[in-house]
Design a protein around this motif. Structure first.
Motif, mmCIF file in Angstrom:
data_model
loop_
_atom_site.group_PDB
_atom_site.id
_atom_site.type_symbol
_atom_site.label_atom_id
_atom_site.label_comp_id
_atom_site.label_asym_id
_atom_site.label_seq_id
_atom_site.Cartn_x
_atom_site.Cartn_y
_atom_site.Cartn_z
ATOM 1 N N PHE A 197 32.419 -17.851 19.788
ATOM 2 C CA PHE A 197 31.970 -17.885 21.181
ATOM 3 C C PHE A 197 31.191 -16.630 21.572
ATOM 4 O O PHE A 197 31.082 -16.303 22.753
ATOM 5 N N HIS A 198 30.658 -15.927 20.564
ATOM 6 C CA HIS A 198 29.856 -14.743 20.830
ATOM 7 C C HIS A 198 28.663 -15.128 21.724
ATOM 8 O O HIS A 198 27.960 -16.104 21.468
ATOM 9 N N GLY A 199 28.464 -14.355 22.788
ATOM 10 C CA GLY A 199 27.381 -14.679 23.719
ATOM 11 C C GLY A 199 27.821 -15.570 24.858
ATOM 12 O O GLY A 199 27.017 -15.939 25.722
ATOM 13 N N HIS A 200 29.096 -15.931 24.873
ATOM 14 C CA HIS A 200 29.654 -16.765 25.944
ATOM 15 C C HIS A 200 30.939 -16.097 26.455
ATOM 16 O O HIS A 200 31.433 -15.134 25.869
ATOM 17 N N THR A 201 31.499 -16.626 27.527
ATOM 18 C CA THR A 201 32.719 -16.080 28.103
ATOM 19 C C THR A 201 33.848 -17.089 28.008
ATOM 20 O O THR A 201 33.727 -18.213 28.520
ATOM 21 N N VAL A 202 34.913 -16.725 27.317
ATOM 22 C CA VAL A 202 36.107 -17.564 27.266
ATOM 23 C C VAL A 202 36.893 -17.302 28.557
ATOM 24 O O VAL A 202 37.285 -16.169 28.829
ATOM 25 N N VAL A 203 37.099 -18.348 29.346
ATOM 26 C CA VAL A 203 37.730 -18.201 30.658
ATOM 27 C C VAL A 203 39.226 -18.509 30.611
ATOM 28 O O VAL A 203 40.026 -17.836 31.246
ATOM 29 N N LYS A 204 39.598 -19.524 29.852
ATOM 30 C CA LYS A 204 41.005 -19.934 29.799
ATOM 31 C C LYS A 204 41.288 -20.528 28.430
ATOM 32 O O LYS A 204 40.423 -21.159 27.815
ATOM 33 N N VAL A 205 42.533 -20.362 27.952
ATOM 34 C CA VAL A 205 42.896 -20.867 26.636
ATOM 35 C C VAL A 205 44.358 -21.304 26.642
ATOM 36 O O VAL A 205 45.177 -20.787 27.409
ATOM 37 N N VAL A 216 35.122 -22.513 27.936
ATOM 38 C CA VAL A 216 34.119 -21.492 27.624
ATOM 39 C C VAL A 216 32.872 -21.726 28.473
ATOM 40 O O VAL A 216 32.464 -22.877 28.697
ATOM 41 N N SER A 217 32.268 -20.650 28.939
ATOM 42 C CA SER A 217 31.054 -20.767 29.756
ATOM 43 C C SER A 217 29.881 -21.228 28.914
ATOM 44 O O SER A 217 29.790 -20.930 27.719
ATOM 45 N N ALA A 218 28.961 -21.947 29.558
ATOM 46 C CA ALA A 218 27.765 -22.409 28.846
ATOM 47 C C ALA A 218 26.815 -21.248 28.578
ATOM 48 O O ALA A 218 26.152 -21.201 27.539
ATOM 49 N N GLY A 219 26.758 -20.291 29.519
ATOM 50 C CA GLY A 219 25.908 -19.122 29.343
ATOM 51 C C GLY A 219 26.737 -17.903 28.992
ATOM 52 O O GLY A 219 27.892 -18.011 28.591
ATOM 53 N N GLU A 220 26.119 -16.725 29.159
ATOM 54 C CA GLU A 220 26.827 -15.494 28.816
ATOM 55 C C GLU A 220 27.975 -15.212 29.770
ATOM 56 O O GLU A 220 29.022 -14.720 29.376
ATOM 57 N N THR A 221 27.770 -15.518 31.043
ATOM 58 C CA THR A 221 28.811 -15.277 32.036
ATOM 59 C C THR A 221 29.221 -16.588 32.691
ATOM 60 O O THR A 221 28.462 -17.559 32.702
ATOM 61 N N HIS A 222 30.414 -16.589 33.250
ATOM 62 C CA HIS A 222 30.943 -17.800 33.872
ATOM 63 C C HIS A 222 30.427 -17.971 35.297
ATOM 64 O O HIS A 222 30.510 -17.057 36.115
ATOM 65 N N GLU A 223 29.843 -19.133 35.545
ATOM 66 C CA GLU A 223 29.423 -19.521 36.880
ATOM 67 C C GLU A 223 30.088 -20.845 37.207
ATOM 68 O O GLU A 223 30.392 -21.631 36.322
ATOM 69 N N GLY A 224 30.302 -21.109 38.468
ATOM 70 C CA GLY A 224 31.016 -22.329 38.862
ATOM 71 C C GLY A 224 30.417 -23.596 38.273
ATOM 72 O O GLY A 224 29.209 -23.815 38.344
ATOM 73 N N GLY A 225 31.273 -24.438 37.680
ATOM 74 C CA GLY A 225 30.833 -25.730 37.164
ATOM 75 C C GLY A 225 30.168 -25.694 35.805
ATOM 76 O O GLY A 225 29.616 -26.702 35.353
ATOM 77 N N ASP A 226 30.199 -24.538 35.112
ATOM 78 C CA ASP A 226 29.487 -24.448 33.831
ATOM 79 C C ASP A 226 30.413 -24.394 32.628
ATOM 80 O O ASP A 226 29.997 -24.066 31.529
ATOM 81 N N LEU A 227 31.704 -24.700 32.801
ATOM 82 C CA LEU A 227 32.650 -24.588 31.700
ATOM 83 C C LEU A 227 32.579 -25.783 30.756
ATOM 84 O O LEU A 227 32.456 -26.936 31.185
ATOM 85 N N ILE A 228 32.691 -25.488 29.470
ATOM 86 C CA ILE A 228 32.719 -26.512 28.422
ATOM 87 C C ILE A 228 34.068 -26.418 27.727
ATOM 88 O O ILE A 228 34.574 -25.320 27.477
ATOM 89 N N CYS A 229 34.651 -27.564 27.404
ATOM 90 C CA CYS A 229 35.978 -27.589 26.777
ATOM 91 C C CYS A 229 35.847 -27.735 25.259
ATOM 92 O O CYS A 229 35.243 -28.700 24.766
ATOM 93 N N TYR A 230 36.417 -26.767 24.523
ATOM 94 C CA TYR A 230 36.393 -26.783 23.057
ATOM 95 C C TYR A 230 37.822 -26.953 22.522
ATOM 96 O O TYR A 230 38.796 -26.598 23.186
ATOM 97 N N SER A 231 37.916 -27.459 21.286
ATOM 98 C CA SER A 231 39.220 -27.564 20.626
ATOM 99 C C SER A 231 39.054 -27.387 19.123
ATOM 100 O O SER A 231 37.993 -27.688 18.563
ATOM 101 N N TRP A 232 40.115 -26.899 18.475
ATOM 102 C CA TRP A 232 40.119 -26.808 17.010
ATOM 103 C C TRP A 232 41.552 -26.633 16.526
ATOM 104 O O TRP A 232 42.461 -26.379 17.298
ATOM 105 N N GLY A 233 41.743 -26.807 15.205
ATOM 106 C CA GLY A 233 43.065 -26.671 14.604
ATOM 107 C C GLY A 233 43.603 -27.979 14.074
ATOM 108 O O GLY A 233 42.849 -28.910 13.752
ATOM 109 N N GLY A 234 44.947 -28.086 13.994
ATOM 110 C CA GLY A 234 45.577 -29.309 13.506
ATOM 111 C C GLY A 234 45.330 -30.472 14.450
ATOM 112 O O GLY A 234 45.391 -30.321 15.672
ATOM 113 N N ASN A 235 45.061 -31.642 13.852
ATOM 114 C CA ASN A 235 44.675 -32.800 14.668
ATOM 115 C C ASN A 235 45.283 -34.099 14.149
ATOM 116 O O ASN A 235 44.726 -35.178 14.319
#
Length: 569
Positions: A197-205, A216-235
């Motif tokens: 997530f280099h170049g982005h801001t992780v807001v919550k985990v 994670v924010s879509a851009g470098e900093t978090h602005e309202g409504g720009d969060l993207i949800c990521y997942s990884w690990g055991g599935n």
């Protein structure tokens, strides 16, 4: 009996809880003055009290052992807490991180054995951030990196620094630069940066036993409504929400919550092998409302969709009430709980949503897993809402709720080892007050104990009275139902069915016998009319026969009396 007001509520921040965290069988509470309290099972030192003994009520966690450090103890202000299965984390206002408890995988940030008291993590010192260059790190080797938030789950720990970069340690699904490598959990006692997530801001985990969910924010900093949800690990159960059950070494976007989505995730929680998210619409609407999405393992109904089916993609929990705003969500091992802004709590999953594990099952008509959300009332049928709710957290087999603006705490579920913090060890199938606030004054402690005892007794008495009344009504209804069935069968020659209830009674609650009799005759066929006529004739003949028998009896009685009178003369 209504719950008594807290006499100390007038603004004492030392008695106001601002955050809670729940592990497998322990709970942490953070107060407004930056102090941490713990209670529950003490094994592995997860309570941070210096021993492995259980605590049946909240006790303060000391971060310095020596009596010479009293000053430092009072000055240290904790601003965030987190609980894994058997370990605990705390974040101070200076950005330092402390860990204690189970440490076989290095999840408290040190090598070696379990820690019975808080230990300062030194792994962040001199590391810089994932986005910093080697030169930057060399020039800042003596300056500790400031951490902004901490999270824990299973046997892993996570942290987000002030630049929005993510760190992981313990038994983690650490991302790999090599896409060809198979998924595996990697153990590390030192925090390792997540470069993805280099170049982005992780807001919550949030994290479960083997998986991680990040906003994670879509851009470098978090602005309202720009969060993207990521997942990884055991599935293996679909807990990543990617539409399949393949393990993921590197973060992938959950497409339902990508940048183009109309919904914005604002709270996330992970159970052992399931995930729950709270989302609201990005564009404001007339009413403030939110939706709950779940996916992953569903064997015990922890997804809340009315089945035990596991789901690899996010689905809305449709049986929650519409037009409500959910302020907090929590996931236990196999149950889920949410609380609305109005103070209503719903739970679903193992043992009626209480989270009770198989070795603590109870019996009766209420036993069994809740496959759909059920309302958890604060005080039985008397009061269904919790005042001023702040946060809900789920442990392995218990649930904790902070309400009343932070001045009261309720818990329910498995009570062994003092997990519920009410000075007892029994399981609670309805919310019970945690012994809070605490005081060094024994009179205050006695007051708290007496208050909890009286409230529990009063609740049980009220519940018993309501159940007795319900059983009486059920018995009366059963008798009336049997009587109606016998009468209906005698007249119409068939058992009484729901569709046989007169229309006027169904719609208005009143019964127009004249109108309904005309309607019945009008709608009856020849066979039904013939039966009615036969019933009427038999009934009329029976009545005439009875009248005749009574008249004969009266005549005979009069004759006997007349003869007796003449004889006596």
């Amino acid at each position: 009996m209504e719950e008594m007001d807290n006499p100390e509520q007038g603004g004492d921040i030392s008695r106001k809880i601002i955050s809670i965290a729940a592990g497998e069988a322990h709970t942490l509470a953070l107060t407004g003055d930056g102090k941490v309290y713990s209670w529950g099972r003490g094994t592995f030192g997860r309570l941070g009290t210096g021993s492995e003994e259980d605590c049946h009520f909240p006790v303060r966690v000391n971060f310095f052992d020596s009596d010479d450090d009293v000053d430092r103890e009072e000055k240290l202000k904790i601003v965030a807490i987190a609980a894994g299965s058997y370990h605990s984390l705390a974040l101070a206002d200076d950005g330092s991180v402390w860990g204690w408890g189970y440490n076989i995988y290095g999840q408290i940030g040190v090598t070696g054995e379990n820690n019975l008291t808080p230990h300062l993590l030194e792994g962040f010192f001199g590391l810089g951030s994932p986005g910093s260059s080697t030169r930057d790190q060399e020039t800042n080797t003596e300056k500790p990196l400031k951490i902004a938030s901490v999270e824990a789950g299973g046997m892993m720990s996570l942290a987000i620094d002030s630049l929005g970069s993510l760190w992981m340690w313990g038994n983690c699904p650490h991302p790999s630069q090599n896409e060809s490598l198979e998924f595996s959990l990697i153990s590390s006692a030192s925090p390792v940066p997540v470069w993805n997530f280099h170049g982005h801001t992780v807001v919550k985990v949030a994290c479960g036993n083997e998986h991680v969910i990040a906003l994670v924010s879509a851009g470098e900093t978090h602005e309202g409504g720009d969060l993207i949800c990521y997942s990884w690990g055991g599935n293996t159960h679909g807990q990543l929400g990617l539409g399949h059950k393949e393990n993921m070494t590197n973060p992938k976007i959950i497409e339902a919550f990508n940048l183009e989505s109309r919904l914005e995730i604002y709270d996330i929680a992970c159970g052992a092998f399931h995930t729950a998210l709270l989302a609201k619409r990005k564009k404001p609407t007339e009413s403030l409302e939110s939706l709950c999405w779940t996916f992953g393992l569903g064997d015990n109904g922890q997804l809340g969709h009315g089945t035990t089916q596991s789901l690899p993609s996010p689905e809305i929990v449709t049986e929650l009430p519409k037009r409500i705003f959910l302020v907090s969500i929590g996931c236990g091992l196999f149950h889920t709980s949410v609380v609305s802004s109005e103070g209503e709590v719903w739970s679903w999953g193992m043992e009626k949503g209480l989270g009770l594990c198989p070795d603590a099952r109870f019996t009766g008509p209420d036993a069994g897993d809740a496959l759909s959300p059920i309302l958890i009332p604060r005080n039985g049928l008397v009061d269904r809402k919790f005042p001023e709710p702040l946060e809900v957290a789920c442990g392995g087999a218990h649930t904790v709720l902070v309400g009343d603006g932070g001045f009261r705490v309720w818990s329910w579920g498995r009570g062994r080892s003092g997990v519920l913090g009410n000075r007892g060890t029994h399981d609670c199938y309805s919310p019970a007050l945690v012994s809070w606030p605490l005081s060094n004054n024994s009179v205050d402690n006695e007051y708290i104990e007496e208050k909890n005892s009286l409230e529990n007794l009063e609740s049980e008495k009220r519940f018993s009275e309501v159940m007795a009344e319900m059983n009486l009504l059920r018995s009366k209804f059963s008798v009336m139902e049997r009587y109606a069935s016998v009468l209906h069968g005698s007249i119409f020659g068939k058992p009484f069915q729901e569709e046989d209830i007169p229309v006027s009674l169904q719609n208005s609650g009143t019964f127009d016998i004249g109108k309904e009799w005309e309607n019945m005759l009008e709608s009856s066929d020849q066979r039904k009319l013939a039966r009615l006529e036969m019933f009427y004739r038999d009934m009329l003949a029976g009545v005439k026969d009875k009248l005749m028998k009574r008249r004969i009896y009266e005549i005979v009685h009069e004759c006997i009396k007349s003869n007796t009178d003449k004889t006596s003369e």
